[in-house]
Design an enzyme around this catalytic site. Sequence first.
Site, short mmCIF file in Angstrom:
data_model
loop_
_atom_site.label_atom_id
_atom_site.label_comp_id
_atom_site.label_asym_id
_atom_site.label_seq_id
_atom_site.Cartn_x
_atom_site.Cartn_y
_atom_site.Cartn_z
N LYS A 6 3.82 75.69 34.14
CA LYS A 6 4.23 74.29 34.08
C LYS A 6 5.05 73.94 35.31
O LYS A 6 5.96 74.68 35.70
CB LYS A 6 5.04 74.08 32.80
CG LYS A 6 5.45 72.65 32.50
CD LYS A 6 6.13 72.60 31.13
CE LYS A 6 6.57 71.20 30.73
NZ LYS A 6 7.18 71.20 29.38
N SER A 8 5.43 67.87 26.42
CA SER A 8 5.28 67.63 27.84
C SER A 8 4.54 68.75 28.56
O SER A 8 4.23 68.63 29.75
CB SER A 8 6.66 67.45 28.48
OG SER A 8 7.39 68.67 28.45
N SER A 34 7.65 70.15 23.00
CA SER A 34 6.77 70.16 24.16
C SER A 34 5.83 71.35 24.27
O SER A 34 5.00 71.41 25.17
CB SER A 34 7.60 70.06 25.45
OG SER A 34 8.20 68.79 25.53
#
Length: 557
Positions: A196, A268, A292
């Site tokens: 990420k 996210s 997330s």
Amino acid sequence: MIRNLNRILTLSAFGGVLFVSGAFFGKQAQMEKITVPMVQSAQQLLGLNFKPAQLDTALAELTDLRKSYGRLREAKLDNSVPPALMFNPLPVGFKFEKESKTFKASDAGKVSLPANQEELAFYTVRELAELVRTKKISSVELTRFFLARLKKYDTKLHCVTSLTEELALQQAQQADAEIKAGKYKGLLHGIPYGVKDLLSTKGYKTTWGSVPYKDQVIDEDATVVQKLREAGAVLVAKTTLGELAMGDVWYGGKTRTPWDLNRGSSGSSAGSASAVAAGLLPFAIGTETLGSIVSPSTACGTTGLRPTYGRVSRHGAMALSWSMDKIGPIARSVEDCAIVFNAIYGPDGKDQSVYETPFNYSPSINVKKLRIGYLKSDFDRDYGFKTQDQATLEALRKAGHELIPMELPKLPVNDLVMTISVEGAAAFEQITLNGKVDQMVNQDRNAWPNTFRSARFIPAVEYLQAQRVRYQLIQEMDKLMQKVDVYVSPSLGGSNLVVTNLTGHPCVVIPNGFTNQNRPTTITFIGKLFGEAELLAFVKAYQDKTDFHKKHPSIAL
């Protein structure tokens, strides 16, 4: 009226500054004398009711405080600087496991290359590791294969911020040379992965998915990236995240779920889940502050592990909430998550919130001895995934588990979410005060720019009172977890996601079915603090009896 409102908002003594069209009026506010009427107006905003004489007595103190705020704002505080106060997730009397045992994974059995090479896209980490270990495929071949898929499908999914192709091929060549020389490092040696894009990577951009940072380069590897490199894993991509870790919209567009290209992959950890679900990566690293990992895993049908708070170092990771941020893997299977977690957990001497405690995972753990609870009222309500979740509960009962009904503590947990607002506003004070938040893609009332501004008006006293209630929540959850070893919860809805992110308990989210629209559904399992070994072993035992994690979206076939 407007002038009076401006005076209310410019009272930085209550944490406030005024923003109009992105302009910062803090310096102007410091030039204006603080008066009793001004403070009266401010206290109405905060729900206070001090008498005029009491406010008059406070004027000199408020003036001095405002001067202090100005001086403190001049201090250089990068996002990487944590507060001196650290969150403690340990309930009173908590004891760590002391004995450390060798990590054990399941026997891979005989793994062969598929006749159709594209099927490699959906092999588990464990299966790919066996192919690499037995030299049936090289790390370079595997890396080129996943790089090609990333290039092909990212145009539809928008799940990548940067391909790290040059680095990936270097790392793959090194892995092959080491394996050929008999220096096999373990199950991640030579396996491609993505991270990420809020974790720093030396030589590549770390954009945090946000316009103000889209050209940012942090020239060091985050601890998680470093640990995976030491395990021999091959970094092939930086994956998308919703801007500053919210949602699935970033500066390059909206990340899609491969199950429905008209829908976002949620956030996210949007790109990590999307890429794994589409077979573009064997595993990826995500983060969770308030859903997330769970939410994008649900949208994309992946398996995710959110570890206990204090398990994985966040050094090199973007800080949103120092007391709630957690890093964990997103993969195809529960055991894949265990394999990755085994490589990334533990102290690094940099993140002082990380505890030294063993991870004694083994698939041979006797899960029949574990006490399993379930959130009865949450499962009894009407909600979208009820059919799939009831089938999971029934399958657990048929497997011989007595499900113990339980309820979460009755505390105002949703009000504690102000924790993220306050800590996020502190982490991103600079772009809030200089107006660069106006460059962010999302500007509605629920977006970060508005949250960061609004949080300036949350008094420090109220934030600390919220943390005291959070302490009570930790103690109440400990009492609850004395009765069970693992419990089951719907993935979304109810208060479980909020409660356990506040207390720091670990969770595993796995696919458990599909809707009538052929969209994946998931269910969540919560374990004891630092109890990832038992939690993962239990969920693996359940997942092994299902095939939902083996289903793949048609886009990537």
